[in-house]
Design an enzyme around this catalytic site. Structure first.
Site, PDB file in Angstrom:
ATOM      1  N   HIS A   1      25.467 -15.416 -29.580  1.00  0.00           N
ATOM      2  CA  HIS A   1      24.139 -14.790 -29.586  1.00  0.00           C
ATOM      3  C   HIS A   1      23.771 -14.263 -28.190  1.00  0.00           C
ATOM      4  CE1 HIS A   1      22.101 -15.051 -33.413  1.00  0.00           C
ATOM      5  NE2 HIS A   1      22.379 -16.318 -33.575  1.00  0.00           N
TER       6      HIS A   1
ATOM      7  N   GLY B   1      20.232 -24.617 -34.664  1.00  0.00           N
ATOM      8  CA  GLY B   1      20.464 -23.957 -33.385  1.00  0.00           C
ATOM      9  C   GLY B   1      19.607 -22.709 -33.306  1.00  0.00           C
TER      10      GLY B   1
ATOM     11  N   CYS C   1      22.892 -17.862 -40.250  1.00  0.00           N
ATOM     12  CA  CYS C   1      22.136 -17.601 -39.027  1.00  0.00           C
ATOM     13  C   CYS C   1      20.681 -17.372 -39.422  1.00  0.00           C
ATOM     14  CB  CYS C   1      22.703 -16.364 -38.333  1.00  0.00           C
ATOM     15  SG  CYS C   1      21.806 -15.906 -36.835  1.00  0.00           S
ATOM     16  N   LEU C   2      19.756 -17.958 -38.671  1.00  0.00           N
ATOM     17  CA  LEU C   2      18.327 -17.791 -38.981  1.00  0.00           C
ATOM     18  C   LEU C   2      17.916 -16.320 -38.944  1.00  0.00           C
ATOM     19  CD1 LEU C   2      16.750 -20.766 -36.983  1.00  0.00           C
ATOM     20  CD2 LEU C   2      17.180 -20.636 -39.447  1.00  0.00           C
TER      21      LEU C   2
ATOM     22  N   HIS D   1      28.559 -20.267 -31.829  1.00  0.00           N
ATOM     23  CA  HIS D   1      27.591 -19.376 -32.490  1.00  0.00           C
ATOM     24  C   HIS D   1      26.460 -18.996 -31.523  1.00  0.00           C
ATOM     25  CE1 HIS D   1      25.270 -18.171 -36.267  1.00  0.00           C
ATOM     26  NE2 HIS D   1      24.319 -18.200 -35.349  1.00  0.00           N
ATOM     27  N   GLU D   2      25.914 -19.996 -30.810  1.00  0.00           N
ATOM     28  CA  GLU D   2      24.789 -19.722 -29.898  1.00  0.00           C
ATOM     29  C   GLU D   2      25.249 -18.938 -28.666  1.00  0.00           C
ATOM     30  OE1 GLU D   2      22.040 -20.041 -31.286  1.00  0.00           O
ATOM     31  OE2 GLU D   2      22.703 -21.428 -32.843  1.00  0.00           O
TER      32      GLU D   2
ATOM     33  N   GLN E   1      16.736 -14.656 -30.425  1.00  0.00           N
ATOM     34  CA  GLN E   1      16.245 -14.750 -31.806  1.00  0.00           C
ATOM     35  C   GLN E   1      14.731 -14.876 -31.902  1.00  0.00           C
ATOM     36  OE1 GLN E   1      19.231 -17.962 -32.972  1.00  0.00           O
ATOM     37  NE2 GLN E   1      19.033 -16.771 -34.843  1.00  0.00           N
TER      38      GLN E   1
END
Ligand code: NI
Length: 169
Positions: free
Chosen positions: A138, A45, A92-93, A134-135, A50
């Site tokens: 963000h 994702g 998380c990236l 999660h997204e 990001q």
């Protein structure tokens, strides 16, 4: 084009993103680039903030290229229903190398627009439900570490600060 992933510490990750209002060829190109950047970073994702773009847009593929039909674009997503509870390790990236257990709803329904601006509803379970939450977090300027204990969060932040000082973040 592969964008570099913005890491924790960059303010773009902690401010609410702006709604997507124009669904044109530029947006399609951005979505393609987001998938490419997500796969390059081995993620399932990726939200636009990001890559430093403060727009309410995210891409998800919880099968990581296994199933082309699993590719999802969510613009202006809203969580409309949640059910159950499930704790799983989450990462998380933008916070590489860290993972922590996070309790989330197990089943989640979202309402969002696709790349053409068409509204749709979709229900996801387990990993997909987690990705929706999660997204969407963000896009509200919220990171998964806001769902862990203050003690764990402070410990993580201290480690990150050390990495930053060492020029390794
Ligand atoms: Ni993330």
């Amino acid at each position: 084009m592969i964008y570099p992933i913005v890491k924790f510490g960059n303010p773009v990750l902690e401010k609410p993103a702006e709604p997507v209002t124009v669904f044109d060829s530029d947006l399609k190109k951005l979505v393609d680039d987001m998938f490419e950047s997500m796969y390059a970073a081995h993620g399932v994702g990726l939200a636009a903030p990001q890559i430093g773009i403060s727009k309410r847009l995210a891409v998800i593929d919880v099968t990581f290229k296994e199933d082309p039909d699993a590719k999802l674009v969510i613009a202006n997503p809203e969580i409309i229903r949640t059910e159950g509870r499930h704790t799983q390790n989450e990462g998380c990236l933008s916070i590489p190398e860290f993972r922590e257990p996070v309790a989330r709803a197990r089943k989640v329904t979202i309402r969002a627009q696709d790349v053409n601006g068409k509204w749709f509803e979709k229900t996801g379970e387990d990993l997909l439900a987690r990705a929706f939450l999660h997204e969407t977090d963000h896009l509200n300027g919220k990171l998964y570490i806001s769902h862990i204990s203050a003690l764990k969060r402070d410990f993580m932040k201290r480690k990150i600060r050390k990495l930053m000082k060492a020029g390794e973040w």
